[in-house]
Design a protein around this motif. Structure first.
Motif, PDB file in Angstrom:
ATOM      1  N   LYS A  47       0.829  -1.218   0.000  1.00 12.86           N
ATOM      2  CA  LYS A  47       0.000   0.000   0.000  1.00 12.86           C
ATOM      3  C   LYS A  47       0.858   1.261   0.000  1.00 12.86           C
ATOM      4  O   LYS A  47       0.502   2.266  -0.609  1.00 12.86           O
ATOM      5  CB  LYS A  47      -0.932  -0.027   1.213  1.00 12.86           C
ATOM      6  CG  LYS A  47      -2.024  -1.087   1.087  1.00 12.86           C
ATOM      7  CD  LYS A  47      -3.096  -0.928   2.138  1.00 12.86           C
ATOM      8  CE  LYS A  47      -2.592  -1.301   3.518  1.00 12.86           C
ATOM      9  NZ  LYS A  47      -3.685  -1.272   4.525  1.00 12.86           N
ATOM     10  N   GLN A  54      -3.674  -0.257  -5.361  1.00 11.15           N
ATOM     11  CA  GLN A  54      -3.561  -1.026  -4.127  1.00 11.15           C
ATOM     12  C   GLN A  54      -4.636  -2.124  -4.085  1.00 11.15           C
ATOM     13  O   GLN A  54      -4.353  -3.278  -3.759  1.00 11.15           O
ATOM     14  CB  GLN A  54      -3.715  -0.096  -2.924  1.00 11.15           C
ATOM     15  CG  GLN A  54      -2.602   0.925  -2.779  1.00 11.15           C
ATOM     16  CD  GLN A  54      -2.857   1.904  -1.650  1.00 11.15           C
ATOM     17  OE1 GLN A  54      -3.794   1.747  -0.866  1.00 11.15           O
ATOM     18  NE2 GLN A  54      -2.025   2.941  -1.579  1.00 11.15           N
ATOM     19  N   MET A  68      -8.862  -0.168   3.821  1.00  8.95           N
ATOM     20  CA  MET A  68      -8.886   0.754   2.693  1.00  8.95           C
ATOM     21  C   MET A  68     -10.283   1.276   2.414  1.00  8.95           C
ATOM     22  O   MET A  68     -10.456   2.408   1.971  1.00  8.95           O
ATOM     23  CB  MET A  68      -8.353   0.051   1.433  1.00  8.95           C
ATOM     24  CG  MET A  68      -6.863  -0.253   1.486  1.00  8.95           C
ATOM     25  SD  MET A  68      -6.332  -1.053  -0.042  1.00  8.95           S
ATOM     26  CE  MET A  68      -6.741   0.210  -1.236  1.00  8.95           C
TER      27      MET A  68
END
Length: 252
Positions: free
Chosen positions: A156, A165, A250
């Motif tokens: 990441k 990512q 995320m």
């Protein structure tokens, strides 16, 4: 006339034999005992003597003033209940070690307790070995999970955009899921590196993550291969958990 005399004589003989048997029984009950002349077994009742005769086919019994003893042979199951029986058994077998019932019972109890203690020690040792193995396995798995997490964090950090990512992480998810669901299919155990390196953003930590799942580079680094005998369900589950954790972070 002779016939009548013979009948009377026969009855007289039978009567005397019956009286003699009754007298022997009376003597046994009062003082003497019956002893087997073949093995020395001593009986204080006619019933026991008859039972012994039936069991061993011994018929030679005599009146005896011998006394009872209690001796078990330590070399065989024989029990001697008279000095005569003991001496005959020694001469016949050569066995020299004997013990009474109480001593035999105590010895058997001690042997039994020793076996129990040995079994418990063996069980404890087996449990200890199993626990140590489990601790080593869990420690190894935890270390791999931490290394996997580090790899995913590095991916990441190396990729600037969220889309890159997510694509890298989802590629790893697909690979891990395929192996977990089809551990025997070669097409999921052998991956051409050139087909996934772009999706992994050319980041080496992506390959390192797969190596933590036991993939190996072969054929000059052209392929990643996971031998079927190296597939670990628990390890793949840990990898999947770490990937889902990274993706959920995320999406927050």
């Amino acid at each position: 006339m002779d016939y009548l005399l013979k009948g009377i004589y026969k009855k007289e003989v039978m009567y005397r034999e019956r009286c003699a048997r009754e007298e022997r029984k009376r003597q046994v009950m009062e003082n003497d005992k019956l002893q087997c002349g073949e093995c020395g077994f001593l009986s204080n009742t006619v019933g026991k003597a008859e039972e012994h005769a039936k069991d061993y086919c011994h018929t030679n019994f005599i009146l005896s003033d011998d006394f009872f003893i209690d001796q078990h042979c330590c070399s065989c199951p024989t029990h001697c209940n008279s000095p005569m029986a003991l001496e005959l058994h020694k001469k016949k077998t050569g066995h020299t070690e004997y013990e009474d019932t109480e001593a035999k019972r105590d010895r058997l109890v001690q042997e039994y307790l020793a076996k129990i203690e040995a079994a418990m020690k063996q069980r404890d040792e087996q449990l200890r070995i199993a626990l140590e193995k489990e601790v080593r396995s869990q420690t190894r798995l935890l270390n791999k999970k931490l290394n996997m997490r580090s790899c995913l964090d590095s991916i990441k950090q190396s990729l600037k955009f969220d889309e890159q990512q997510q694509r890298a992480l989802k590629t790893l998810v697909t690979i891990v899921k395929n192996v977990a669901e089809h551990p025997a299919e070669e097409k999921f155990l052998k991956i051409r590196i050139s087909t996934i390196e772009k999706r992994l953003g050319y980041v080496q930590d992506g390959f390192k993550f797969l190596e933590l799942c036991k993939f190996e580079k072969v054929e000059g680094g052209m392929f990643l291969v996971l031998p079927s005998y190296e597939v670990e369900e628990e390890l793949l589950k840990a990898a999947n958990d770490e990937l889902n954790r990274a993706l959920s972070v995320m999406e927050e």
